[in-house]
Design a protein around this motif. Structure first.
Motif, PDB file in Angstrom:
ATOM      1  N   GLY A 119      -4.773 -40.931  55.429  1.00 50.55           N
ATOM      2  CA  GLY A 119      -5.205 -39.673  54.826  1.00 50.55           C
ATOM      3  C   GLY A 119      -5.152 -38.545  55.824  1.00 50.55           C
ATOM      4  O   GLY A 119      -4.733 -38.757  56.955  1.00 50.55           O
ATOM      5  N   GLU A 120      -5.562 -37.339  55.471  1.00 48.66           N
ATOM      6  CA  GLU A 120      -5.880 -37.038  54.122  1.00 48.66           C
ATOM      7  C   GLU A 120      -4.591 -36.876  53.332  1.00 48.66           C
ATOM      8  O   GLU A 120      -3.715 -36.099  53.698  1.00 48.66           O
ATOM      9  CB  GLU A 120      -6.778 -35.791  54.022  1.00 48.66           C
ATOM     10  CG  GLU A 120      -6.142 -34.513  54.578  1.00 48.66           C
ATOM     11  CD  GLU A 120      -7.055 -33.300  54.438  1.00 48.66           C
ATOM     12  OE1 GLU A 120      -7.445 -32.944  53.318  1.00 48.66           O
ATOM     13  OE2 GLU A 120      -7.371 -32.697  55.483  1.00 48.66           O
ATOM     14  N   VAL A 121      -4.479 -37.650  52.260  1.00 54.93           N
ATOM     15  CA  VAL A 121      -3.337 -37.559  51.357  1.00 54.93           C
ATOM     16  C   VAL A 121      -3.846 -36.929  50.068  1.00 54.93           C
ATOM     17  O   VAL A 121      -4.935 -37.261  49.605  1.00 54.93           O
ATOM     18  CB  VAL A 121      -2.723 -38.948  51.068  1.00 54.93           C
ATOM     19  CG1 VAL A 121      -2.035 -39.496  52.313  1.00 54.93           C
ATOM     20  CG2 VAL A 121      -3.759 -39.944  50.561  1.00 54.93           C
ATOM     21  N   THR A 152      -8.717 -39.024  50.625  1.00 57.48           N
ATOM     22  CA  THR A 152      -7.868 -38.049  49.938  1.00 57.48           C
ATOM     23  C   THR A 152      -8.319 -36.606  50.134  1.00 57.48           C
ATOM     24  O   THR A 152      -9.456 -36.315  50.495  1.00 57.48           O
ATOM     25  CB  THR A 152      -7.783 -38.318  48.410  1.00 57.48           C
ATOM     26  OG1 THR A 152      -8.982 -37.862  47.764  1.00 57.48           O
ATOM     27  CG2 THR A 152      -7.537 -39.781  48.115  1.00 57.48           C
ATOM     28  N   HIS A 153      -7.365 -35.735  49.846  1.00 55.39           N
ATOM     29  CA  HIS A 153      -7.617 -34.301  49.696  1.00 55.39           C
ATOM     30  C   HIS A 153      -7.499 -33.988  48.214  1.00 55.39           C
ATOM     31  O   HIS A 153      -6.499 -34.346  47.581  1.00 55.39           O
ATOM     32  CB  HIS A 153      -6.576 -33.501  50.491  1.00 55.39           C
ATOM     33  CG  HIS A 153      -6.539 -32.057  50.128  1.00 55.39           C
ATOM     34  ND1 HIS A 153      -7.213 -31.082  50.835  1.00 55.39           N
ATOM     35  CD2 HIS A 153      -5.919 -31.412  49.104  1.00 55.39           C
ATOM     36  CE1 HIS A 153      -7.004 -29.909  50.269  1.00 55.39           C
ATOM     37  NE2 HIS A 153      -6.228 -30.076  49.220  1.00 55.39           N
ATOM     38  N   THR A 154      -8.491 -33.351  47.659  1.00 55.35           N
ATOM     39  CA  THR A 154      -8.358 -32.795  46.314  1.00 55.35           C
ATOM     40  C   THR A 154      -8.476 -31.287  46.455  1.00 55.35           C
ATOM     41  O   THR A 154      -9.283 -30.796  47.247  1.00 55.35           O
ATOM     42  CB  THR A 154      -9.470 -33.297  45.377  1.00 55.35           C
ATOM     43  OG1 THR A 154     -10.750 -32.973  45.958  1.00 55.35           O
ATOM     44  CG2 THR A 154      -9.392 -34.800  45.164  1.00 55.35           C
ATOM     45  N   GLY A 180     -11.929 -37.042  48.574  1.00 53.63           N
ATOM     46  CA  GLY A 180     -12.403 -35.963  49.437  1.00 53.63           C
ATOM     47  C   GLY A 180     -12.644 -34.657  48.711  1.00 53.63           C
ATOM     48  O   GLY A 180     -12.121 -34.434  47.612  1.00 53.63           O
ATOM     49  N   HIS A 181     -13.424 -33.811  49.341  1.00 48.16           N
ATOM     50  CA  HIS A 181     -13.705 -32.431  48.877  1.00 48.16           C
ATOM     51  C   HIS A 181     -14.351 -32.400  47.490  1.00 48.16           C
ATOM     52  O   HIS A 181     -14.258 -31.390  46.785  1.00 48.16           O
ATOM     53  CB  HIS A 181     -12.427 -31.577  48.851  1.00 48.16           C
ATOM     54  CG  HIS A 181     -11.618 -31.616  50.114  1.00 48.16           C
ATOM     55  ND1 HIS A 181     -12.160 -31.764  51.359  1.00 48.16           N
ATOM     56  CD2 HIS A 181     -10.274 -31.510  50.320  1.00 48.16           C
ATOM     57  CE1 HIS A 181     -11.192 -31.754  52.268  1.00 48.16           C
ATOM     58  NE2 HIS A 181     -10.046 -31.610  51.672  1.00 48.16           N
ATOM     59  N   THR A 182     -14.996 -33.477  47.086  1.00 45.49           N
ATOM     60  CA  THR A 182     -15.550 -33.540  45.724  1.00 45.49           C
ATOM     61  C   THR A 182     -16.687 -32.537  45.517  1.00 45.49           C
ATOM     62  O   THR A 182     -16.957 -32.137  44.388  1.00 45.49           O
ATOM     63  CB  THR A 182     -16.086 -34.946  45.405  1.00 45.49           C
ATOM     64  OG1 THR A 182     -16.674 -35.477  46.579  1.00 45.49           O
ATOM     65  CG2 THR A 182     -14.988 -35.854  44.949  1.00 45.49           C
TER      66      THR A 182
HETATM   67 ZN   LIG Z   1      -8.311 -31.354  52.763  1.00 48.16          ZN
END
Ligand SMILES: [Zn+2]
Length: 287
Positions: A119-121, A152-154, A180-182
């Motif tokens: 990640g971050e994917v 992850t990246h969202t 991620g970033h939730t």
């Molecule tokens: Zn990110």
């Protein structure tokens, strides 16, 4: 192992695509200084989710680790469109996955330093585009092959469920995935749907008040804790710009401990909960 911040960047260069020198994070001395302060707050490890196409700089990372005394975990993967490297478009999903596997098993760029997380994917504001679809598939293959987690990246926190669908379709269990970033989604139902599916949910843009107030982050996070999801929650700040560092007028890494965690305590979160989230969960993920 003490506390771990699960989603940070040590050396990051998104300056060309974002057309801003602030997005070249290369403030070595300032970062080392802040990391030394983090050590006094109990942080012993930081996961650097900077990967291929984001300016990842392993010799620099190793110097930050050496000078600060904080252990840094390196990552493999590619970020999202339009940050994908040229070779990405020439290769099959299996070839891309193999590149990630090699960085985990053999090391990154002939350096010998191995990646321990994928990640971050991620994906963009409109959802998972075809290139990102291939990227996430390759990440899943590499995770299954190596036993490592995907983080992850969202974009604005959205499309985490679609990411999870894709991983599960590929055969990767949702309990091996960190969405991620939730926190940026600011959506309680969405948050609980991800948790109910067994994924790790990361609130990793703490202090980015231009997106939303931290009171809302604290409300949602403490509600998830009250419902017993402690063992699926993670915290980080995702400091990505020079201007985020304290000496440059930003919040700095210590903000998490000095400003945000007290908001959680006000909402009934306990020291034991924080220990689970900052210590036990990262230890389980990175073992
Ligand atoms: Zn990110």
């Amino acid at each position: 192992m003490g506390y771990t911040l699960m989603h940070e960047h040590i050396y990051l260069d998104l300056s060309k695509v974002k057309n801003s020198d602030d997005c070249l994070l290369n403030s070595f001395e300032l970062m080392v200084e802040e990391f030394k302060q983090l050590k006094t707050l109990g942080v012993e490890r930081i996961v650097d989710v900077t990967n291929i196409g984001m300016g990842r700089n392993i010799p620099y990372v190793e110097q930050v680790q050496l000078q600060s005394g904080i252990e840094i975990v390196s990552a493999t993967g590619c970020y999202k469109a339009p940050f994908l490297p040229d070779w990405f478009y020439q290769q099959t999903i299996e070839q891309i996955a193999q590149r990630f596997i090699d960085e985990i098993e053999r090391g990154i760029e002939n350096n010998g330093r191995k990646a321990h997380i994928i990640g971050e994917v991620g994906s963009g504001f409109e959802g998972i585009n075809p290139d990102e679809h291939r990227l996430l598939q390759a990440a899943a293959i590499a995770a299954i092959e190596t036993g490592k987690f995907v983080t992850t990246h969202t974009s604005l926190g959205r499309f985490g469920e679609e990411q999870l669908d894709l991983f599960v379709q590929m055969g990767l269990n949702s309990d091996r995935v960190i969405i991620g970033h939730t926190d940026l989604a600011g959506d309680r139902d969405y948050l609980f749907r991800l948790l109910d599916r067994g994924a790790y949910v990361e609130f990793d843009t703490i202090g980015k008040l231009n997106y939303q107030p931290d009171e809302l982050r604290a409300d949602l996070f403490s509600q998830a804790i009250k419902c017993g999801y402690q063992s699926q929650l993670l915290l980080s700040l995702d400091i990505t710009r020079k201007s985020h560092l304290r000496a440059n007028g930003g919040i700095g890494y210590a903000y998490l401990f000095e400003q945000f965690i007290p908001l959680l305590f006000e909402r009934g979160v306990t020291e034991a909960d924080i220990e689970i989230i900052l210590q036990h969960n990262p230890n389980r993920i990175l073992q």
